[in-house]
Design a protein around this motif. Structure first.
Motif, mmCIF file in Angstrom:
data_model
loop_
_atom_site.group_PDB
_atom_site.id
_atom_site.type_symbol
_atom_site.label_atom_id
_atom_site.label_comp_id
_atom_site.label_asym_id
_atom_site.label_seq_id
_atom_site.Cartn_x
_atom_site.Cartn_y
_atom_site.Cartn_z
ATOM 1 N N SER A 84 0.854 -1.183 0.000
ATOM 2 C CA SER A 84 0.000 0.000 0.000
ATOM 3 C C SER A 84 0.888 1.230 0.000
ATOM 4 C CB SER A 84 -0.900 0.012 1.247
ATOM 5 O OG SER A 84 -0.138 0.301 2.412
ATOM 6 N N LEU A 85 0.264 2.395 -0.027
ATOM 7 C CA LEU A 85 1.007 3.647 0.111
ATOM 8 C C LEU A 85 1.839 3.672 1.382
ATOM 9 C CD1 LEU A 85 -1.830 6.134 -0.931
ATOM 10 C CD2 LEU A 85 0.312 5.758 -2.192
ATOM 11 N N MET A 86 1.422 2.918 2.398
ATOM 12 C CA MET A 86 2.082 2.946 3.693
ATOM 13 C C MET A 86 2.952 1.730 3.961
ATOM 14 S SD MET A 86 -1.081 4.529 5.891
ATOM 15 C CE MET A 86 -0.155 4.746 7.404
ATOM 16 N N CYS A 87 2.939 0.761 3.082
ATOM 17 C CA CYS A 87 3.751 -0.452 3.265
ATOM 18 C C CYS A 87 4.357 -0.823 1.919
ATOM 19 C CB CYS A 87 2.902 -1.603 3.797
ATOM 20 S SG CYS A 87 3.838 -3.122 4.089
ATOM 21 N N ARG A 88 5.612 -0.419 1.713
ATOM 22 C CA ARG A 88 6.216 -0.561 0.396
ATOM 23 C C ARG A 88 7.497 -1.387 0.432
ATOM 24 N NH1 ARG A 88 5.623 5.136 -2.789
ATOM 25 N NH2 ARG A 88 6.790 3.863 -4.280
ATOM 26 N N LEU A 89 7.508 -2.425 1.289
ATOM 27 C CA LEU A 89 8.662 -3.318 1.353
ATOM 28 C C LEU A 89 8.889 -4.035 0.023
ATOM 29 C CD1 LEU A 89 8.069 -4.995 4.848
ATOM 30 C CD2 LEU A 89 9.687 -3.173 4.302
ATOM 31 N N PHE A 108 -2.279 -7.293 -0.743
ATOM 32 C CA PHE A 108 -3.323 -7.269 0.277
ATOM 33 C C PHE A 108 -3.124 -6.069 1.200
ATOM 34 C CE2 PHE A 108 -0.253 -10.050 2.615
ATOM 35 C CZ PHE A 108 -0.261 -9.455 3.875
ATOM 36 N N SER A 109 -4.174 -5.691 1.877
ATOM 37 C CA SER A 109 -4.218 -4.487 2.733
ATOM 38 C C SER A 109 -3.813 -3.227 1.971
ATOM 39 C CB SER A 109 -3.341 -4.663 3.978
ATOM 40 O OG SER A 109 -3.870 -5.642 4.833
ATOM 41 N N PRO A 110 -4.366 -3.006 0.765
ATOM 42 C CA PRO A 110 -3.973 -1.827 -0.017
ATOM 43 C C PRO A 110 -4.481 -0.510 0.569
ATOM 44 C CG PRO A 110 -5.806 -2.918 -1.079
ATOM 45 C CD PRO A 110 -5.377 -3.813 0.047
ATOM 46 N N ILE A 169 -6.142 -6.758 -3.966
ATOM 47 C CA ILE A 169 -7.191 -7.388 -3.171
ATOM 48 C C ILE A 169 -7.742 -6.379 -2.168
ATOM 49 C CG2 ILE A 169 -7.752 -9.287 -1.608
ATOM 50 C CD1 ILE A 169 -5.196 -10.691 -2.693
ATOM 51 N N PHE A 170 -9.037 -6.177 -2.198
ATOM 52 C CA PHE A 170 -9.667 -5.272 -1.252
ATOM 53 C C PHE A 170 -10.848 -5.972 -0.610
ATOM 54 C CE2 PHE A 170 -12.289 -4.927 -4.940
ATOM 55 C CZ PHE A 170 -13.570 -4.713 -4.446
#
Length: 347
Positions: free
Chosen positions: A211-216, A235-237, A308-309
């Motif tokens: 997501s915008l907040m998780c870009r590993l 997942f968790s986008p 996935i949302f």
């Protein structure tokens, strides 16, 4: 709704995938079936589930309930050929599934049996391993991740054995394709190499948080997946709802995930709320819905197979589905890049 390839399998899926982990917990069967009908009407043909769903929390009495709910829909609508179904074999340590047994060649046939029975179908389109037996740096474990105790030879042998068992399932017509989840670049490459040695199904996808907040995923995994034609299923986008803005300023809506899971799996930090403020400001500046901006941004990534949302209400579902019609301008993308550099690791 655009269609994307699932790796090299020849299977085509919608760029948005309907997640299901609330079905059987926060959503009953009727609500879940309404969600599926609405998503298919909007052009979605891809549904993701898992044998351990629903989650948040995982309970012994609800294990498998989500697959059963989806199976009831498949039985009632008689539209199996219209949907691509992805499900998952739980990894080591989930005590409520096979008493925490690891994924092995021996567990695969029984796990596939269970999923097929609950889903009321003869085949699974994409069969995924939910997380590696050796562990993963996902779910905030990156802060303390230490692979130094791994037994490389045992890992490789297990991979080859599992690929052999998966090939048996392919030959029986019970699965069409194989995917990974919560996997690393090294792990992904080893699964690919094992499939080439054994002659079984090659990983088509990897389902990791993004997501915008998780870009590993943006560095080693991005390079690996682009070069090896393994698509990301993100997942968790929306960062478990954080990017909608509904949790700002201490708010906790009644049916929200935070009501059941106060720290949202380690995502709730002061840094996270500051980052959300920045992304909400970008959405306001450009007249965008923040959820649609977050999903549309994921769709711009070159390694993305499908995003996935999930939703608990039809209103939430409709907003998310609208992301397929949103095109982000270069100005928006530039603002997002600036925000990411200011908030690179919010949790």
């Amino acid at each position: 709704m655009k269609m994307k390839p699932l790796g090299k399998t020849g299977i085509e899926v919608s760029e948005l995938c309907l997640g299901s982990m609330t079905w059987g917990a926060r959503n009953d069967a009727e609500e879940a079936h309404e969600q599926i009908d609405r998503a298919i009407e909007a052009g979605v043909n891809f549904i993701d589930t898992a044998e351990m769903y629903p989650v948040n929390p995982v309970r012994a009495e609800t294990i498998g309930r989500t697959e059963r709910i989806l199976g009831l829909w498949l039985e009632a609508r008689e539209r199996r050929e219209d949907v691509v179904i992805a499900t998952k074999h739980s990894g080591e340590g989930q005590k409520m599934v096979r008493e925490g047994a690891p994924i092995t060649a021996e567990t695969i046939p029984d796990a596939v049996d269970g999923s097929l029975r609950r889903l009321k179908t003869d085949y699974i389109d994409l069969y995924q391993f939910h997380w590696p037996n050796r562990g993963s740096y996902m779910f905030r474990k990156n802060w303390t991740y230490d692979p130094s105790g791994q037994d490389r030879a045992a890992i490789i042998q297990n991979m080859e054995d599992c690929i052999g068992a998966l090939e048996d399932e392919v030959r029986r017509g019970r699965i069409r394709a194989f995917g990974l989840s919560n996997e690393s670049a090294w792990g992904t490459l080893q699964w690919i190499a094992a499939s080439e040695r054994v002659g079984g199904p090659r990983p088509a996808t990897v389902q990791n948080e993004y997501s915008l907040m998780c870009r590993l995923f943006d560095t080693d995994m991005a390079e690996t997946c682009l070069n090896e034609e393994v698509g990301l299923l993100a997942f968790s986008p929306i960062a478990q709802g954080l990017l909608s803005g509904k949790y700002q300023n201490g708010a906790v809506p009644g049916r929200s995930r935070m009501k059941k899971n106060p720290d949202l799996g380690g995502r709730v930090t002061d840094r996270a709320f500051a980052a959300v403020d920045t992304y909400l400001a970008i959405a306001r500046k450009h007249g965008l819905d923040p959820v649609q901006m977050a999903l549309a941004w994921c769709l711009t990534r070159p390694f993305m197979a499908s995003v996935i949302f999930g939703a608990t209400t039809l209103d939430q579902l409709d907003v998310a589905l609208g992301a397929a019609d949103v095109t982000l301008s270069q100005e928006v993308l530039d603002d997002i890049t600036i925000a990411h550099r200011a908030h690179p690791m919010p949790y």
